[in-house]
Design an enzyme around this catalytic site. Sequence first.
Site, PDB file in Angstrom:
ATOM      1  N   SER A 102       0.761  -0.900   0.094  1.00 51.22           N
ATOM      2  CA  SER A 102       0.015  -0.186   0.010  1.00 51.22           C
ATOM      3  C   SER A 102       0.926   1.322   0.024  1.00 51.22           C
ATOM      4  O   SER A 102       1.810   1.310   0.742  1.00 51.22           O
ATOM      5  CB  SER A 102      -0.930  -0.007   1.198  1.00 51.22           C
TER       6      SER A 102
ATOM      7  N   HIS B 135       2.027  12.243  -0.476  1.00 48.56           N
ATOM      8  CA  HIS B 135       1.544  13.609  -0.501  1.00 48.56           C
ATOM      9  C   HIS B 135       2.861  14.443  -0.793  1.00 48.56           C
ATOM     10  O   HIS B 135       3.822  14.248  -0.212  1.00 48.56           O
ATOM     11  CB  HIS B 135       0.913  13.925   0.833  1.00 48.56           C
TER      12      HIS B 135
ATOM     13  N   HIS C  26      -1.809   7.330  -4.971  1.00 45.91           N
ATOM     14  CA  HIS C  26      -2.273   6.078  -4.466  1.00 45.91           C
ATOM     15  C   HIS C  26      -1.831   4.848  -5.149  1.00 45.91           C
ATOM     16  O   HIS C  26      -2.405   4.900  -6.262  1.00 45.91           O
ATOM     17  CB  HIS C  26      -3.609   5.975  -3.745  1.00 45.91           C
TER      18      HIS C  26
ATOM     19  N   THR D 281      -1.836  -3.158  -4.147  1.00 43.19           N
ATOM     20  CA  THR D 281      -2.274  -4.643  -4.536  1.00 43.19           C
ATOM     21  C   THR D 281      -2.231  -5.478  -3.783  1.00 43.19           C
ATOM     22  O   THR D 281      -1.285  -5.376  -2.697  1.00 43.19           O
ATOM     23  CB  THR D 281      -1.462  -4.901  -5.810  1.00 43.19           C
ATOM     24  N   ARG D 282      -2.886  -6.400  -3.463  1.00 41.02           N
ATOM     25  CA  ARG D 282      -3.128  -7.505  -2.627  1.00 41.02           C
ATOM     26  C   ARG D 282      -3.473  -8.881  -3.030  1.00 41.02           C
ATOM     27  O   ARG D 282      -4.236  -9.001  -3.941  1.00 41.02           O
ATOM     28  CB  ARG D 282      -4.046  -7.035  -1.404  1.00 41.02           C
TER      29      ARG D 282
ATOM     30  N   HIS E 199      -3.082   7.407 -17.309  1.00 42.66           N
ATOM     31  CA  HIS E 199      -3.756   6.556 -17.832  1.00 42.66           C
ATOM     32  C   HIS E 199      -3.336   5.446 -18.934  1.00 42.66           C
ATOM     33  O   HIS E 199      -3.555   4.277 -19.033  1.00 42.66           O
ATOM     34  CB  HIS E 199      -5.285   6.838 -18.226  1.00 42.66           C
TER      35      HIS E 199
ATOM     36  N   GLY F 228      -7.325  -5.604  13.577  1.00 39.72           N
ATOM     37  CA  GLY F 228      -6.136  -5.599  14.548  1.00 39.72           C
ATOM     38  C   GLY F 228      -5.023  -5.113  13.950  1.00 39.72           C
ATOM     39  O   GLY F 228      -3.715  -5.184  14.837  1.00 39.72           O
TER      40      GLY F 228
END
Length: 297
Positions: free
Chosen positions: A119, A123, A133, A136-137, A167, A280
């Site tokens: 992630s 800024h 931003h 991927t996961r 793009h 958590g």
Amino acid sequence: MSTDMIDEKARAAAWFKSLRDSIVAAFEGLEDSHDTGPFSDQPAGRFDVSETKRTAEDGSDAGGGLMSVMRGGRVFEKVGVNISEVYGTLGERAQHAMAARKGIPGMKDDPRFWASGISLVAHMQNPHVPAVHMNTRMFWTPHAWWFGGGSDLNPCLEYDEDTAHFHHVQKRHLDPHGEDLYPRLKEWADDYFYIPHRKRARGVGGIFMDDRNSGDWEADFALTQDIGRAFLPAYLPLVEQRRTLAFGAAEKDAQLVHRGLYAEYNLVYDRGTKFGLETGHDANAVLMSLPPLAKWI
């Protein structure tokens, strides 16, 4: 029903770490090469790296990751590049949310999960340089597996050519996986990164997917890797082109107001933020995406 997928999990986690390493190196390279224009007289920024931990409800170890954050650099005001690999059992609230949103049966009987990903949120010092931003996961339960993520551009001062470049690079990396894929993932990003209470998009879009399980793990993993590979060539040229531009109080004010919009989205709507807090994971790592300064009008 899926197997434990031990090898696949290891490969995915290793890929996210290698992507993290290449991005961290590239961003520190931008800091070193910024020798003219605003903030060039400051010391080059470097990432502070710390381990994160997830603790299960019974107090046992449940994975963690690396949080890499740079603050107050020449180019980046705050940027975080986090990786994680967490596992355990989903709490009752997360079970219900997962079963309801994804239609996965059996979560109550066997609520084990594993997740790994990267992630990134940046800024920038100069308001002419767009915030960005990317994530991927891979997610696994005994009942299903899937990939998700994408990247999107969040400028406070929009340049049409920057949007077009961002793009175009995304499309170039997605087309080998099917020429219908980029339009679908672009539309998905437009829908996902929309702020209903403001009736506007968070930025100028990008690509996004969730629940990606075509039945071919290798193909979906290859797609996920190419989404990651697209990030640096899509973003670095925009930083290099805009970072030396002069700006004044009006541009800085526009940046701070836009950051307020970004914070609203991430705290109210973002699924990753909600999931990280509900399961958590380290709160500082989950909330890394928040800007250092923001403004509301």
